[in-house]
Design an enzyme around this catalytic site. Structure first.
Site, PDB file in Angstrom:
ATOM      1  N   GLY A   9      23.043  36.288  26.460  1.00 51.05           N
ATOM      2  CA  GLY A   9      23.798  36.870  25.356  1.00 51.05           C
ATOM      3  C   GLY A   9      24.471  38.122  25.860  1.00 51.05           C
ATOM      4  O   GLY A   9      24.231  38.565  26.990  1.00 51.05           O
ATOM      5  N   MET A  11      25.372  42.261  25.916  1.00 51.06           N
ATOM      6  CA  MET A  11      24.545  43.450  25.743  1.00 51.06           C
ATOM      7  C   MET A  11      24.319  43.664  24.246  1.00 51.06           C
ATOM      8  O   MET A  11      25.151  43.299  23.420  1.00 51.06           O
ATOM      9  CB  MET A  11      25.240  44.669  26.351  1.00 51.06           C
ATOM     10  CG  MET A  11      25.441  44.590  27.849  1.00 51.06           C
ATOM     11  SD  MET A  11      26.190  46.088  28.530  1.00 51.06           S
ATOM     12  CE  MET A  11      24.846  47.263  28.302  1.00 51.06           C
ATOM     13  N   ASP A  12      23.163  44.225  23.919  1.00 48.61           N
ATOM     14  CA  ASP A  12      22.828  44.547  22.529  1.00 48.61           C
ATOM     15  C   ASP A  12      22.468  43.320  21.698  1.00 48.61           C
ATOM     16  O   ASP A  12      22.418  43.392  20.480  1.00 48.61           O
ATOM     17  CB  ASP A  12      23.979  45.304  21.853  1.00 48.61           C
ATOM     18  CG  ASP A  12      23.474  46.403  20.923  1.00 48.61           C
ATOM     19  OD1 ASP A  12      22.302  46.782  21.047  1.00 48.61           O
ATOM     20  OD2 ASP A  12      24.251  46.878  20.075  1.00 48.61           O
ATOM     21  N   GLY A  14      19.561  41.621  22.205  1.00 50.72           N
ATOM     22  CA  GLY A  14      18.108  41.529  22.089  1.00 50.72           C
ATOM     23  C   GLY A  14      17.417  40.771  23.202  1.00 50.72           C
ATOM     24  O   GLY A  14      16.307  40.260  23.003  1.00 50.72           O
ATOM     25  N   SER A  16      16.063  41.851  26.158  1.00 50.75           N
ATOM     26  CA  SER A  16      14.825  42.471  26.619  1.00 50.75           C
ATOM     27  C   SER A  16      13.746  42.406  25.544  1.00 50.75           C
ATOM     28  O   SER A  16      12.557  42.251  25.854  1.00 50.75           O
ATOM     29  CB  SER A  16      15.081  43.922  27.029  1.00 50.75           C
ATOM     30  OG  SER A  16      15.949  43.978  28.151  1.00 50.75           O
ATOM     31  N   ASP A  86      13.686  39.641  33.634  1.00 52.44           N
ATOM     32  CA  ASP A  86      14.742  40.284  32.845  1.00 52.44           C
ATOM     33  C   ASP A  86      15.854  40.780  33.764  1.00 52.44           C
ATOM     34  O   ASP A  86      15.652  40.978  34.959  1.00 52.44           O
ATOM     35  CB  ASP A  86      14.159  41.445  32.046  1.00 52.44           C
ATOM     36  CG  ASP A  86      15.076  41.886  30.910  1.00 52.44           C
ATOM     37  OD1 ASP A  86      15.820  41.027  30.383  1.00 52.44           O
ATOM     38  OD2 ASP A  86      15.051  43.073  30.543  1.00 52.44           O
ATOM     39  N   GLU A  87      17.033  40.980  33.195  1.00 46.19           N
ATOM     40  CA  GLU A  87      18.227  41.404  33.945  1.00 46.19           C
ATOM     41  C   GLU A  87      18.497  40.451  35.111  1.00 46.19           C
ATOM     42  O   GLU A  87      18.891  40.865  36.209  1.00 46.19           O
ATOM     43  CB  GLU A  87      18.069  42.845  34.457  1.00 46.19           C
ATOM     44  CG  GLU A  87      17.758  43.872  33.395  1.00 46.19           C
ATOM     45  CD  GLU A  87      18.907  44.129  32.423  1.00 46.19           C
ATOM     46  OE1 GLU A  87      19.996  43.534  32.614  1.00 46.19           O
ATOM     47  OE2 GLU A  87      18.722  44.917  31.470  1.00 46.19           O
ATOM     48  N   ALA A  88      18.303  39.160  34.854  1.00 44.38           N
ATOM     49  CA  ALA A  88      18.391  38.156  35.916  1.00 44.38           C
ATOM     50  C   ALA A  88      19.801  37.992  36.467  1.00 44.38           C
ATOM     51  O   ALA A  88      19.982  37.419  37.551  1.00 44.38           O
ATOM     52  CB  ALA A  88      17.867  36.811  35.408  1.00 44.38           C
ATOM     53  N   GLN A  89      20.801  38.481  35.753  1.00 42.17           N
ATOM     54  CA  GLN A  89      22.168  38.391  36.274  1.00 42.17           C
ATOM     55  C   GLN A  89      22.323  39.161  37.572  1.00 42.17           C
ATOM     56  O   GLN A  89      23.220  38.878  38.371  1.00 42.17           O
ATOM     57  CB  GLN A  89      23.192  38.894  35.239  1.00 42.17           C
ATOM     58  CG  GLN A  89      23.220  40.395  35.024  1.00 42.17           C
ATOM     59  CD  GLN A  89      22.220  40.870  33.987  1.00 42.17           C
ATOM     60  OE1 GLN A  89      21.389  40.086  33.514  1.00 42.17           O
ATOM     61  NE2 GLN A  89      22.294  42.131  33.598  1.00 42.17           N
TER      62      GLN A  89
END
Length: 217
Positions: A9, A11-12, A14, A16, A86-89
């Site tokens: 999705g 940023m912002d 949800g 995380s 998380d932050e897998a990009q």
């Protein structure tokens, strides 16, 4: 059967928060996992949510070998049922391929969370590889909104309040606080139209919102 799942999705949206909720749900059922992240806005070795949630995490560097880490832990008697990533990009394509190998050969669930495109509207290499390899790619149902009220689809970067479309791909910042002074580096979610026009919320207050003239006449 274990699965590689990619939740994505803007940023912002949800991501995380969902990562931490996923960890909570699985650990509450007696499963044991590991949490990874990188370039979190809260600093290294932690995953943070804009709702105020926070959890310790293992920091992913470009040279981290997920396979070696997992095999070493299992060899020394650890139990690992799942990985939260998380932050897998920001992970390398090779690291994504290793996560898929962990799912297939070790039967460990891997849950990845991240955004698809950078501030230039181009796919992150890690996110692109996830789309190619994941058993499931899920779009978060909580929609982030552009300042105009439409669903936000693009992530914009601002520097001192001015939207930019060139520069380093990885620069840590948070969603712009519209009530305070412009941050040196911040991000804002926009719909495609306003990202294309570089029309951020701050700029929209200062210029006419008349539609662009048609390219003829």
């Amino acid at each position: 059967m274990a699965e590689l799942t990619f939740w994505t999705g803007t940023m912002d949206a949800g991501k995380s928060t969902l990562a931490l909720q996923t960890n909570h749900n699985h650990s509450a059922r007696g499963r044991s996992g590991r949490i990874f992240t990188t370039h979190d806005r809260g600093g290294e070795q932690q995953i943070t949510s804009r709702l105020g949630l926070r959890h310790d995490a293992l920091e992913v560097t470009p040279d981290l070998d997920f396979w070696q880490y997992t095999v070493d832990a299992l060899t020394h008697g650890a139990r690992i049922d799942y990985l939260i990533c998380d932050e897998a990009q920001f992970y390398t394509p090779g690291q994504i391929e290793t996560l898929a190998k962990i799912v297939d050969e070790l039967q460990i669930d891997v849950f990845c969370f991240g955004i698809l495109t950078d501030f230039r509207t181009r796919l992150f290499p890690g996110a692109a590889r996830l789309v190619e390899l994941a058993d499931r790619t899920e779009v978060l149902q909580v929609e982030a909104l552009c300042w105009c009220g439409k669903r936000a689809t693009h992530n914009a970067r601002t520097e001192d309040g001015i939207m930019v479309v060139e520069g380093e791909v990885v620069v840590v910042g948070d969603v712009e606080d519209l009530q305070g002074p412009p941050a040196e580096v911040a991000y804002e979610v926009l719909c495609r139209q306003h990202h294309r026009r570089k029309l951020t919320a701050a700029r929209a207050k200062a210029v006419s919102l008349a539609p662009e003239p048609l390219p003829f006449g």
